[in-house]
Design a protein around this motif. Sequence first.
Motif, PDB file in Angstrom:
ATOM      1  N   THR A 156      16.060  49.763  26.442  1.00 38.00           N
ATOM      2  CA  THR A 156      15.023  48.980  25.779  1.00 38.00           C
ATOM      3  C   THR A 156      14.471  47.975  26.783  1.00 38.00           C
ATOM      4  N   GLU A 203      12.180  44.385  16.465  1.00 43.56           N
ATOM      5  CA  GLU A 203      11.615  44.623  17.793  1.00 43.56           C
ATOM      6  C   GLU A 203      11.118  46.056  17.858  1.00 43.56           C
ATOM      7  N   ASP A 204      10.140  46.280  18.704  1.00 38.02           N
ATOM      8  CA  ASP A 204       9.669  47.625  19.038  1.00 38.02           C
ATOM      9  C   ASP A 204       8.881  47.524  20.339  1.00 38.02           C
ATOM     10  N   LYS A 234      11.088  38.837  20.399  1.00 36.25           N
ATOM     11  CA  LYS A 234      11.483  39.428  19.121  1.00 36.25           C
ATOM     12  C   LYS A 234      12.044  38.324  18.217  1.00 36.25           C
ATOM     13  N   ARG A 238      20.476  42.816  27.795  1.00 31.48           N
ATOM     14  CA  ARG A 238      20.831  44.214  27.593  1.00 31.48           C
ATOM     15  C   ARG A 238      22.268  44.443  28.079  1.00 31.48           C
ATOM     16  N   VAL A 245      19.685  46.434  19.010  1.00 26.01           N
ATOM     17  CA  VAL A 245      18.257  46.644  18.803  1.00 26.01           C
ATOM     18  C   VAL A 245      17.921  46.782  17.317  1.00 26.01           C
TER      19      VAL A 245
END
Length: 553
Positions: free
Chosen positions: A59, A75-76, A333, A66, A70
């Motif tokens: 991501t 989030e996207d 996000k 990370r 997710v």
Amino acid sequence: MQKNLFKLTLMGVMLLMSNFIFSQVTERERPKEWNQLTEGARFMDRFLPMKGKVLSSDTWGAGCVRPRYVDNGIEDGIWSYWGGNIRKGEDGKYHLFVCGWLECSPKGHMEWPNSYVFNAVSDNLTGPFKPVNIIGKGHNPEIFRAKDGRYVVYVIGGRYVSDDLNGKWKYGKFDFNARDRRIIEGLSNLSFAQREDSSYVMVCRGGGIWISQDGLSEYNQLTDQRVYPDVDGRFEDPVIWRDHIQYHMIVNDWLGRIAFYLRSKDGVNWVVDPGEAYMPGIAIHEDGHAEDWFKYERLKVYQDQYGRAIQANFAVIDTLKHEDKPFDHHSSKNISIPLNPGLLLTILDKKPITAGTKTIRVRVQAEEGFHPQTDMDINSLRFGASEEVNYGRGSKVLKTENDGNDLIVTFEGKGNGITENEFAPKLIGKYKNGKMLYGYARLPYIDYIEPILSARAPVFSASGKGLICDIEVQNFGQVSSQKASITIGYKKNGKTIKVASGIVPPLKPYEKMTLQLSGKGVFEQGKEYEQVATIYSGKKNISTFYQKKKVVE
């Protein structure tokens, strides 16, 4: 020469960029006494491990965020999300009202002024949330329910109203009445808390307190200065809420990346608790792994049936805002972090608690998943004023007794620290597994809903006998007031020179009256005076309003 000029120019640009970057962050020096705080003193101690099922490194984001969950929050790869709070709908789903802009926008994160507000839905409180509807344009949304049952989504500069979370939303504007007070840093980043009679108290970005009778009608400003801590902070993102004990507020110093926690009996007068409310580093998984987000902003809380905050939602970003560019590996996000809600406590003694009180009896209520008779480390418990228990002091346990599933704990009165100004004594201790526990209690002899009398600026006019002073007084409390007195004067050489005084008759909730008082003294034309209007209940000062003004033009 041209090569040297190029180097100098490049060095200048790099220096400017460096100064800009460092201007976004500064280290705030903490008070030395904060080093003595016990676990449970800071609001930050209430953050629990994050929840999620999908842990992924595949991501966007800097390496420090990370892998991450997710499926936590929203989030996207299409939108950059920011702000937002959650409301549970009649459909049984959780609705996150969040704003966002296209990640590919030419301005990157700086596209935020062109945000859209989304209704994002999830079956779970922590997410994942998916957008199902665009409400309209707007930034920094906060949803609440007005007295008439309609839903209101505040955005900077306006609000949307609907009868149904999934229905149509109508845009409009709030009405604000500053009541002769300066508006501190403008009317943006507002946050709202419903009072016991379904009226609303609101705090604006600058720390001014406002009240509306129903959440949609005119908001009236009561304070003439900010209620925030008296420190050098760059404050924004206030969030306010009320539980069954008291009002709570958290405000963020965005430059110092540190937030402060405040409490209040009435939503108007506030005390500041020590320690950080939050700061980078709070997004931690059960196994200790951290999602090390660069900034946490726009805190909102989700409350249980008692009003206790059980989850925090943050807007987070993995880098400096200006470094988030279109089509890059950075974005923002909304995340969800569970909160320790605190225990349900009841003080059983009816007499006022003082330094001479021998014992204090407190009921600790059992809840689903919590058994006070078996789960607490009894010897770790301390009870009393926050100023005591936050530093490991306070009253110690003398004995306990079972009462059904509840536990009654008797504390010795010594060291309780409770004064006549106390409104919510605190318990701090540990569970038998070593984790922190805490809770607040109401004092049974305290009136938590009182009149709130507030005056506007006096208006002077000349008469044959001297001065006439007209002054408006309004009761913003939820109960009727008793007869009070008012004194009007001005500051001179550090002293208050009295000009007029009179009686404020009893006022019903939200009722206002203009008093006409006889005044004395002479004001010089064109000279600015610091006027003072003070309202007393007996000898107790219950309201003071200062205003610098030229009385005679």
